[in-house]
Design an enzyme around this catalytic site. Structure first.
Site, PDB file in Angstrom:
ATOM      1  N   GLU A 134      30.968 -72.960  45.187  1.00  0.00           N
ATOM      2  CA  GLU A 134      29.529 -72.311  45.115  1.00  0.00           C
ATOM      3  C   GLU A 134      29.760 -70.387  44.639  1.00  0.00           C
ATOM      4  O   GLU A 134      28.402 -70.410  43.845  1.00  0.00           O
ATOM      5  CB  GLU A 134      28.909 -72.043  46.507  1.00  0.00           C
ATOM      6  CG  GLU A 134      28.478 -73.327  47.320  1.00  0.00           C
ATOM      7  CD  GLU A 134      28.808 -73.157  48.612  1.00  0.00           C
ATOM      8  OE1 GLU A 134      29.576 -73.361  49.470  1.00  0.00           O
ATOM      9  OE2 GLU A 134      27.330 -73.574  48.704  1.00  0.00           O
ATOM     10  N   GLU A 162      31.151 -80.070  52.187  1.00  0.00           N
ATOM     11  CA  GLU A 162      31.376 -79.858  53.421  1.00  0.00           C
ATOM     12  C   GLU A 162      30.689 -80.674  54.427  1.00  0.00           C
ATOM     13  O   GLU A 162      30.894 -81.098  56.088  1.00  0.00           O
ATOM     14  CB  GLU A 162      29.750 -78.576  53.507  1.00  0.00           C
ATOM     15  CG  GLU A 162      30.212 -77.486  52.970  1.00  0.00           C
ATOM     16  CD  GLU A 162      30.430 -77.344  51.296  1.00  0.00           C
ATOM     17  OE1 GLU A 162      30.386 -78.832  50.495  1.00  0.00           O
ATOM     18  OE2 GLU A 162      30.689 -76.158  50.767  1.00  0.00           O
ATOM     19  N   GLY A 174      32.548 -73.727  48.945  1.00  0.00           N
ATOM     20  CA  GLY A 174      32.138 -71.616  48.727  1.00  0.00           C
ATOM     21  C   GLY A 174      32.756 -71.853  47.233  1.00  0.00           C
ATOM     22  O   GLY A 174      32.256 -70.982  46.133  1.00  0.00           O
TER      23      GLY A 174
HETATM   24  N1  DAK Z   1      40.471 -72.944  54.061  1.00  0.00           N
HETATM   25  C1  DAK Z   1      41.500 -72.332  54.685  1.00  0.00           C
HETATM   26  N2  DAK Z   1      42.734 -72.522  54.182  1.00  0.00           N
HETATM   27  C2  DAK Z   1      43.345 -73.642  52.929  1.00  0.00           C
HETATM   28  C3  DAK Z   1      41.895 -73.772  52.218  1.00  0.00           C
HETATM   29  C4  DAK Z   1      40.466 -73.837  53.072  1.00  0.00           C
HETATM   30  N3  DAK Z   1      39.282 -73.890  53.274  1.00  0.00           N
HETATM   31  N4  DAK Z   1      42.026 -74.705  51.806  1.00  0.00           N
HETATM   32  C5  DAK Z   1      43.690 -75.043  51.320  1.00  0.00           C
HETATM   33  N5  DAK Z   1      44.105 -74.106  52.674  1.00  0.00           N
HETATM   34  C6  DAK Z   1      45.502 -73.746  52.832  1.00  0.00           C
HETATM   35  C7  DAK Z   1      46.580 -74.620  53.077  1.00  0.00           C
HETATM   36  O1  DAK Z   1      45.784 -75.377  54.573  1.00  0.00           O
HETATM   37  C8  DAK Z   1      47.503 -74.410  52.814  1.00  0.00           C
HETATM   38  O2  DAK Z   1      48.060 -73.866  53.761  1.00  0.00           O
HETATM   39  P1  DAK Z   1      49.381 -73.547  54.337  1.00  0.00           P
HETATM   40  O3  DAK Z   1      49.376 -75.501  55.511  1.00  0.00           O
HETATM   41  O4  DAK Z   1      50.224 -74.052  53.347  1.00  0.00           O
HETATM   42  O5  DAK Z   1      49.512 -72.998  55.029  1.00  0.00           O
HETATM   43  C9  DAK Z   1      47.909 -74.431  52.020  1.00  0.00           C
HETATM   44  O6  DAK Z   1      45.975 -73.785  50.975  1.00  0.00           O
HETATM   45  C10 DAK Z   1      48.020 -75.176  50.579  1.00  0.00           C
HETATM   46  O7  DAK Z   1      46.737 -76.731  50.649  1.00  0.00           O
HETATM   47  P2  DAK Z   1      47.402 -78.079  50.582  1.00  0.00           P
HETATM   48  O8  DAK Z   1      48.596 -78.126  51.338  1.00  0.00           O
HETATM   49  O9  DAK Z   1      46.377 -78.903  51.314  1.00  0.00           O
HETATM   50  O10 DAK Z   1      47.229 -78.059  48.870  1.00  0.00           O
HETATM   51  P3  DAK Z   1      47.073 -79.678  48.408  1.00  0.00           P
HETATM   52  O11 DAK Z   1      47.516 -79.285  47.176  1.00  0.00           O
HETATM   53  O12 DAK Z   1      47.637 -80.318  49.277  1.00  0.00           O
HETATM   54  O13 DAK Z   1      45.905 -79.667  48.719  1.00  0.00           O
HETATM   55  C11 DAK Z   1      43.434 -79.244  48.796  1.00  0.00           C
HETATM   56  C12 DAK Z   1      44.941 -78.749  48.190  1.00  0.00           C
HETATM   57  C13 DAK Z   1      42.500 -78.487  47.996  1.00  0.00           C
HETATM   58  C14 DAK Z   1      42.974 -80.370  48.015  1.00  0.00           C
HETATM   59  C15 DAK Z   1      43.556 -78.885  49.892  1.00  0.00           C
HETATM   60  O14 DAK Z   1      44.035 -77.729  50.392  1.00  0.00           O
HETATM   61  C16 DAK Z   1      42.112 -79.186  50.651  1.00  0.00           C
HETATM   62  O15 DAK Z   1      41.321 -80.185  50.379  1.00  0.00           O
HETATM   63  N6  DAK Z   1      41.247 -77.556  51.265  1.00  0.00           N
HETATM   64  C17 DAK Z   1      40.152 -77.772  51.639  1.00  0.00           C
HETATM   65  C18 DAK Z   1      38.947 -77.834  50.586  1.00  0.00           C
HETATM   66  C19 DAK Z   1      37.042 -77.870  51.396  1.00  0.00           C
HETATM   67  O16 DAK Z   1      37.313 -78.620  51.899  1.00  0.00           O
HETATM   68  N7  DAK Z   1      36.700 -77.081  50.744  1.00  0.00           N
HETATM   69  C20 DAK Z   1      35.712 -76.433  51.723  1.00  0.00           C
HETATM   70  C21 DAK Z   1      35.255 -75.447  52.901  1.00  0.00           C
HETATM   71  S1  DAK Z   1      34.104 -75.373  53.714  1.00  0.00           S
HETATM   72  C22 DAK Z   1      28.907 -71.101  55.914  1.00  0.00           C
HETATM   73  C23 DAK Z   1      29.003 -70.654  54.811  1.00  0.00           C
HETATM   74  C24 DAK Z   1      30.438 -71.424  54.571  1.00  0.00           C
HETATM   75  C25 DAK Z   1      30.690 -73.086  54.135  1.00  0.00           C
HETATM   76  C26 DAK Z   1      29.661 -73.574  55.103  1.00  0.00           C
HETATM   77  C27 DAK Z   1      28.525 -73.087  56.080  1.00  0.00           C
HETATM   78  N8  DAK Z   1      27.889 -71.206  56.739  1.00  0.00           N
HETATM   79  C28 DAK Z   1      28.377 -70.391  57.953  1.00  0.00           C
HETATM   80  C29 DAK Z   1      26.816 -71.094  56.280  1.00  0.00           C
HETATM   81  C30 DAK Z   1      31.577 -73.329  52.970  1.00  0.00           C
HETATM   82  C31 DAK Z   1      32.251 -74.104  53.708  1.00  0.00           C
HETATM   83  C32 DAK Z   1      33.151 -74.439  52.843  1.00  0.00           C
HETATM   84  O17 DAK Z   1      33.458 -73.827  51.888  1.00  0.00           O
END
Ligand code: DAK
Length: 258
Positions: free
Chosen positions: A111, A131, A108
């Site tokens: 996006e 995703e 997001g």
């Molecule tokens: N959501 C919730 N919390 C998140 C987060 C996220 N996307 N990204 C990071 N955090 C939180 C982590 O859980 C952590 O929280 P605590 O454990 O400290 O409580 C804190 O932020 C710090 O993150 P990290 O400890 O993981 O930090 P690092 O530096 O080690 O890693 C990182 C950074 C950005 C590489 C990692 O946090 C990561 O991989 N984050 C997730 C990235 C990701 O996969 N983003 C895409 C999300 S999916 C839809 C609508 C929308 C969408 C899909 C469908 N419909 C309903 C149709 C959209 C989907 C997405 O965006």
């Protein structure tokens, strides 16, 4: 507001997503507050917006995975609609919006940056649509906007492979217009916004509409859209002043947005 700050600096409005503990991930509250913030922008005085994230590490790390993890199909659809509505509001916002991407722009986050008119980023920025690795498709327009901005081949490679790219690659494929050292990013965003704000506001707004609306239709219809928006600029104070200044070999006194 809990997660959004808004400041007006002259003719520039700066919206900051401020949830650094979760790397500015988008939950429902962030989306609602963003929507309200956009509704509150004073379009009489503000001529360009900048969207950025709080902290030095992340622009927006995606939709909130914690909030999404237990959604039902219907709730997932509603969450998707909430995000899509806000992102379309940014995309069709009357004035230009610049994304100043200061770190992670994933899911997001990528996006929302793509719903802005122009993206610039810091050297530590990372873009991607992870995703497919989470068991879902991009849900806030990623399949559509990424393909339109960088072409279908690159978009498919990034989306199918859930492959993140760094700032330099984002620049090379045209996802961002420029890359800056992190501590220079906001100054660069403000400089760009100031350059835009200096021009005639009605003309800039009509240019945004012409490009956005024209890109969705065939060339004959696109040219017709441009004609209408071109014509719309005439008889305005700013058109008269802009052309008079040229003919009288002087600087524009002021564009008044009328
Ligand atoms: N959501 C919730 N919390 C998140 C987060 C996220 N996307 N990204 C990071 N955090 C939180 C982590 O859980 C952590 O929280 P605590 O454990 O400290 O409580 C804190 O932020 C710090 O993150 P990290 O400890 O993981 O930090 P690092 O530096 O080690 O890693 C990182 C950074 C950005 C590489 C990692 O946090 C990561 O991989 N984050 C997730 C990235 C990701 O996969 N983003 C895409 C999300 S999916 C839809 C609508 C929308 C969408 C899909 C469908 N419909 C309903 C149709 C959209 C989907 C997405 O965006």
């Amino acid at each position: 507001m809990e997660y959004i700050t808004y400041e007006a600096e002259g003719q520039i409005g700066i919206i900051t997503i401020n949830r650094p503990k979760a790397l500015n991930a988008l939950n429902s509250t962030v989306l609602d507050e963003l929507d309200k913030t956009l509704d509150g922008v004073d379009l009489e005085s503000i001529r360009c917006l900048i969207l950025t994230g709080a902290g030095e590490k992340s622009f927006v790390a995606g939709a909130d995975i914690g909030e999404m993890s237990s959604l039902t199909k219907a709730e997932g659809e509603a969450f998707g609609k909430k995000g899509n509505d806000v992102f379309r509001k940014i995309e069709t916002f009357p004035i230009p919006v610049i994304a100043a991407v200061n770190g992670f722009a994933l899911g997001g986050g990528c996006e929302i940056s793509m719903s802005c008119d122009i993206r610039i980023c810091s050297e530590n920025a990372v873009f991607g649509q992870p995703e497919a690795g989470l068991g879902i498709t991009p849900g806030f327009g990623g399949t559509q906007r990424l393909a339109r901005i960088v072409g279908t081949g690159k978009a498919k490679e990034m989306i199918y492979g859930a492959r993140n790219i760094k700032a330099e690659e984002a620049y090379r494929i045209g996802l961002v217009n420029n890359v800056y050292p992190a501590d220079e990013l906001m100054a660069a965003a403000k400089k760009l916004a100031t350059t835009i704000a200096r021009n005639a506001p009605i003309a800039v707004r009509n240019c945004k509409r012409a490009i956005n609306e024209g890109m969705q239709v065939d060339m004959d219809q696109a040219i017709a859209i441009e004609e209408k928006l071109f014509g719309d600029c005439f008889e305005s104070h700013d058109q008269r002043e802009g052309m008079a200044a040229f003919l009288e070999k002087r600087k524009v006194e002021a564009f008044l947005n009328k």
